[in-house]
Each structure stands twice: as C-alpha cells, then as structure tokens.
Design a protein around this motif. Structure first.
Motif, short mmCIF file in Angstrom:
data_model
loop_
_atom_site.label_atom_id
_atom_site.label_comp_id
_atom_site.label_asym_id
_atom_site.label_seq_id
_atom_site.Cartn_x
_atom_site.Cartn_y
_atom_site.Cartn_z
N ASN A 1 41.49 36.88 39.28
CA ASN A 1 40.36 35.96 39.19
C ASN A 1 40.54 34.79 40.17
O ASN A 1 41.23 33.83 39.89
N TYR B 1 36.61 44.98 35.67
CA TYR B 1 37.61 43.91 35.49
C TYR B 1 37.27 43.06 34.28
O TYR B 1 38.12 42.75 33.45
N ASP C 1 37.77 36.35 46.66
CA ASP C 1 39.01 37.12 46.70
C ASP C 1 39.31 37.56 48.14
O ASP C 1 40.42 37.42 48.64
N LYS C 2 38.25 38.04 48.83
CA LYS C 2 38.44 38.50 50.21
C LYS C 2 38.88 37.33 51.10
O LYS C 2 39.74 37.49 51.97
N LYS D 1 34.36 38.26 44.13
CA LYS D 1 34.90 39.26 45.06
C LYS D 1 34.97 38.70 46.48
O LYS D 1 35.93 38.93 47.21
N GLU D 2 33.92 37.94 46.86
CA GLU D 2 33.91 37.34 48.20
C GLU D 2 35.05 36.33 48.33
O GLU D 2 35.73 36.27 49.35
N LYS E 1 30.40 34.63 44.74
CA LYS E 1 30.94 35.70 43.90
C LYS E 1 32.46 35.76 44.00
O LYS E 1 33.03 35.51 45.06
N GLU F 1 33.62 44.84 39.36
CA GLU F 1 33.61 43.53 38.70
C GLU F 1 33.43 43.69 37.19
O GLU F 1 34.11 43.04 36.40
N GLY G 1 42.70 40.58 43.97
CA GLY G 1 42.03 41.32 42.90
C GLY G 1 42.00 40.57 41.59
O GLY G 1 41.30 40.96 40.66
N THR H 1 30.36 48.75 37.85
CA THR H 1 30.94 48.19 39.08
C THR H 1 32.38 47.75 38.81
O THR H 1 32.79 47.62 37.64
#
Lengths: 460, 171
Positions: B69, A405, B7-8, B4-5, B2, A402, B67, A400
C-alpha cells in the motif's frame, strides 16, 4: 460559486511550498547506501552535543549509571561471542507462521517478508514496518510476540520455534538469546532451535529461488512484497485472479462462516416454532378460562393471574424459552403481536427447509458457484436481520489486481482480529516467570531426550 | 492518485529515477501537506515538515515493498515524522508565540485549511483530508485510524455539517 472542496484544493496548491534544492538534489540511495544514510552518525561531533548543556551532562552521568547496571545484568543473557563481522545476513523464523528477516552489518532489520499465509496475517496492515529498522533481536521478538497474541504459538504449552541463518557467526545467537529471554519472561516453556545451514538449504527453507550469494538473497528478499498474497499477481486475467483468491482465502473457512450463519437461522426458526406452539398450548388449554365467556387468553395477558397448577409447567417453560430467545436472537417477544411479527419473519419453516436444501447444494460447490448464488441466500438471511457483510465481501470475487489486494487484505484483517480475540485469554493468562537456570535445565532435558533442539522441533 | 500509479512511481524512485521523485511530489504534495497540517496547525512547521517528509521518503525508499500500500507507506512516514517533531518541540522551551488563529485571505473569507482547524477536531480534520484530498474510502480510513467504518462515516458527515455551518457564518 465553487464548491468548498475545489476551493480547498486550490488553496492547498497555493500553500504548498516547492521542494528545496537540497531535497531535490539529495541522491537516491541504493540499498547499501541507504543503510549508511539511515544509520550514519550526526554531522556534529557527538561529544560537542553531549556536553552542550548542564542537563545533558547530568543525563549522561545518569545514563552511565544505568549502563553499568545493565551491562552486569546482561552479562548472562548476552554471553560474549566473537565480534560480528558479517556484512549482511538473512534469518528465518519459524513458529508456523514463517518469516524471513534481512539484516545489515549493524544488526538492523532492513526487510521482513512472509514465507507463508499465516505470516501474512501477522505482518499485514503494515505491521512489517514496525520491525524494519529495529535490531534483529527486537524485530524477531515483536514477530514472535504477535504469533503468540494470535494463538499460533501457545505460551501455555511446551513448544519450540526454529531460527535459521545462512551465515556463520552472525546474529543468530543473539536472536536466540533474546527469544529465550522473552520466553522466560512470559513463563513459557518454549525452546529455540537455532541452526546455521548452507545457502541452498536456506533458500529452500524460505521458499526462495536458490541464490549464488547471501548478498543476492538479501536483495531478493528486500525487493519482494512483504506479504505472499502481493506476489505473483502481475498480469493476470480476472479468472486467474479469482483462482488465486480462492486459494488464498480458504474455501473451507468461508463455508464455515456460511454454515454457522445458516445454523443460526435454523436455530432461530426452530426456537420460534417451539414458542409459537407453546403459546397455542397455553391459549387453548382447557383450564385457561380467563377470557370472556370462559375463552382462553394468551400467555402475556394472564401473567398476573393466578395460574392453575395444570398450566404452571407450560407457563414456566414459556418464560424460559422467551428469555433464551431474547438472549440468542436479540428479539424480545412480549405480546401476541410481537409473536406474530416474528412469525412473519419465521413463517419460514418452509423457508428454512428451502434454505437448508439450498445451502447443502451450495456448500458442496466451488467458491465461484457459492459466490454466484449467494445473493439469493443473502436476501433470506437479511430478512432475519443477520449481518451478511463479511460473507458478501469474501464471496464477491475480485476482477482486478487492486480488488484482489483489497479483498485479501480485508480477509487477513478479519482473521487477525478473530485470532487475537480467540487467543486473548491464553496469551494474557498469568504464568510465573522462569528463572534462567530452570529454563537452561529444561532445555538440557530436551536435548538429552531428543539429541538436539532441532530434532525436538521436527518431532512437534 | 491511484495506488497502483503511486506504486510504479515509488519503484522508479527506488531505481534511482529523480524525475519520478519530482513527479511524486507534484502528485502527492496536497495530500501530504494537508495531512501534516492536522498535526502542526500552522504553515511554518508544516512547510518544514514537508521538506523532511520527502527527504525521508527518498532516504527510506529501499524500505518500500513494491505492490504494497504505497499511500499508507507515505502517510506512515509523514505521521512518524510529525509525531517525532511534536515530541521534540514539546521538550523545547517556546521562544515565540505561534499564531494558531484563523487567517483571512484577500477576499476577507477564512481560508478553508484554517477554518477546518477552527471548527473540526484533529481526528475530524484527518478524516476529511484523507477522504477529500486523498480520495480514500471511509472503510480504508477506518483501517488506517483503527476505528470502525461507521465511526468514520458519522464523523465525516458531522464534519461536513460543521463546515457548512461555518461557511454560512463567514462574513
């Protein structure tokens, strides 16, 4: 009864205050407005604050004295230039790691972005945050200092860095002066080639798509992730990600770590076999009559005996080999029993052969295949108490974004630590500070020889 | 939550979406509060710092790189703010004593936040907070705090033991 974790979460929910309206209603700044907010003066007039207390008045007086002294000392380094009127600027710094800095009209860095993978190593672990908000001179100096700490720039060898801007009469000269000052202080004969080029040429130099204005270039740089490996991984399949991963983490480097791990095992087996053979030579030597009925005893049992001259060379060699084995493998063999235990691990002269043939075939393959077969090799390596964590992490291919990264992040972190350790001695070596006049003379010599510092940079 | 969430959400905030900012607060407030508490050790200062931290997040949103951290970025802002406030306070003459003692809740039990403050060191509190509230892995915490992973693991285990023992001693 609820777990303490659950209770804690509930307790926090109850304890955390609601956001105040002034925070909620604070407008979200756009890039330009954000800079205004970030660097806006305090609401209270400055002079009221300055003279609020006797201590502040005293501090102000002391600061004035320091300022007068500093202005004099800085007169040379910060030679007067035309007033800076540029609204925004983008500056590229090339040491080999190359990074690009966006600068606002106050001369503060609003974003830093890596241009190549070496710069990723320098800027990873949020180090780019250290440079944001600082003056562009300070930020570039921090960046260059990291490149020196990591050995990308050897302060002990004549070299050059190139700084490029895409606007005339911007901050480039001041950055150049600051870097020259840094190199003089470090006693490093490193030239600073400063160039101002057109926007198209600049975009090409920093691997960005050609923009129609400095403003749009600056916005683009501010929007992209700071590290190259965080770009262009949007909607990718696992297979595509793994391909990118294999390009980001150089295959040869992984193989290098793999090779050195394997050669450590091979050497250990080889050393063990030599010790084992020597042990037999001693035990069954014709003059070894220390046991019952004239039978021989092992090396460790006769250490306190008077050794016949015919055996002394063997005994000395054994002592040296055992010491070397302990130093290189961390295993102390101090009896026939421990020799036997070590022998079980290394009974692997056959195993070593298998390992070698296996590794030869693996090393000629792709990272993907190396990864798939690593588990088998890992078991063998672990039987020698060899830490395979790093290899395992590098060879486990990400599924993935993630995971990608995280893995590349780990890789850059390891690489940063490794480079820093390797370069430490060179960076910390004592060098005599270079006087401004000597440095200027040195630079003039380079310009005479190469025509310009840019030419010198290109010739390196 | 998470990364990624998160980040969004940050990307939406950067685009001017205030609703995303409110959502960010709801989803991260526990973590930021407990993290800040490990610096201030009292509710009043932590609450003030919470407001300032989220204000700084809003004002500094343009420095967030999509994108990257997101959690680390937020905690970095919180940490910088806490250190600055502590530095400022150390220069000020204290006007009143701040009660740092543990408090009892209605059930007569020590509140967990204060209990942690009582039995754990600052670093241990941070490790437990990052692991339990933020769901960070030990390895990630090690990266953040600049210590070996083994140290984080052992300190976390030791902290949990200390907390368990403290729970047993509660009245």
């Amino acid at each position: 009864m609820k777990s303490w974790k659950k209770r804690w979460q509930e307790e926090l929910d109850a304890a955390v205050p609601a956001l105040k309206d002034e925070v909620l209603n604070e407008p979200i700044p756009t890039c330009d407005r954000a800079q205004t907010v970030a660097f806006a003066p305090a609401s209270e007039p400055w002079y009221k604050k300055l003279f609020a207390t006797p201590q502040r008045i005293a501090s102000f007086a002391a600061a004035c004295v320091v300022c007068v002294a500093t202005v004099g000392a800085s007169a040379y380094l910060f030679r007067p230039t035309a007033p800076l009127t540029v609204e925004q600027e983008v500056i590229s710094v090339e040491v080999n790691p190359q990074a690009v800095f966006t600068v606002d009209k106050e001369g503060k860095v609003t974003a830093v972005a890596a241009v190549n993978q070496d710069a990723d190593v320098v800027l990873a672990e949020e180090r780019y945050l250290e440079m944001q908000g600082k003056s562009v001179q300070e930020a570039v100096e921090i960046f260059v200092d990291y490149t020196a700490k990591l050995g990308y720039l050897d302060l002990n060898t004549p070299d050059a860095v190139r700084i490029t801007s895409c606007v005339e009469n911007g901050w480039l000269d001041k950055v150049g002066d600051a870097l020259e000052n840094y190199f003089c202080g470090k006693g490093a004969y490193i030239a600073v080639a400063a160039e101002t080029v057109g926007l198209d040429a600049f975009c090409q130099r920093v691997n960005m798509e050609v923009c129609d204005s400095v403003q749009s270039l600056k916005s683009s740089v501010e929007r992209i992730p700071a590290l190259t490996f965080l770009r262009e991984t949007g909607e990718k399949t696992a297979e595509e990600l793994q391909q990118i991963y294999a390009q980001t983490v150089p295959l040869e480097e992984v193989k290098g770590i793999f090779r050195s791990t394997l050669s450590a095992v091979e050497k250990r087996v080889e050393d063990y076999l030599a010790i084992s053979e020597l042990s037999d030579d001693i035990r069954y030597h014709e003059d070894n009559n220390f046991g019952l009925l004239g039978f021989g005893k092992d090396y460790w049992s006769i250490l306190d005996k008077e050794i016949p001259d015919t055996m002394s060379a063997l005994m000395t060699e054994m002592a040296e080999r055992l010491l070397a084995y302990e130093e290189s493998c961390g295993v102390k063999i101090d009896s026939l029993d421990t020799l036997a235990v070590e022998g079980v691990k290394c009974s692997a002269s056959a195993l070593a052969t298998v390992l070698k043939s296996l590794s030869d075939s693996l090393l000629s393959t792709s990272l993907d295949l190396l990864s798939k077969n690593f588990q088998a090799v890992s078991v063998l390596l672990k039987s020698f108490d060899i830490d395979t964590t790093l290899l395992e992490e590098l060879l486990e291919l990400p599924e993935t974004v993630e995971a990608y990264y995280q893995k590349v992040n780990e890789y850059t972190k390891e690489r940063f630590a490794l480079l820093q350790e390797t370069a430490r001695e060179g960076y910390e070596a004592v060098r005599e500070e270079i006087s401004a006049s000597n440095y200027a003379e040195y630079i003039a010599g380079l310009e005479r020889e190469y025509g310009s510092l840019s030419e010198y940079f290109k010739n390196l | 939550m998470k990364g990624k969430e998160l980040d969004k959400l940050l990307v939406r905030i950067a685009a001017g979406d205030n609703a995303a900012f409110e959502e960010l607060y709801v989803r991260t407030k526990r973590g930021v509060y407990s993290f800040l508490y490990t610096y201030f050790h009292n509710a009043a200062d932590t609450e003030d710092a919470m407001q300032s931290a989220y204000l700084n997040i809003k004002r500094g949103i343009h420095t967030y790189r999509p994108g990257s951290n997101a959690l680390a970025w937020i905690l970095q802002i919180a940490k910088n703010l806490a250190l600055n406030e502590i530095k400022k306070k150390s220069r000020e003459v204290p006007t009143e004593e701040i009660d740092l003692g543990a408090t009892l809740n209605e059930g007569g039990r020590y509140e967990i936040t204060d209990l942690m403050q009582r039995v754990l060191t600052e670093e241990e509190q941070r490790i437990v907070t990052l692991h339990v509230v933020w769901n960070y892995k030990h390895r990630e915490i090690a990266e953040m705090l600049g210590v070996p992973t083994g140290t984080v693991t052992s300190k976390y285990k030791r902290s949990i033991e200390k907390l368990k023992n403290a729970f047993k001693e509660e009245p």
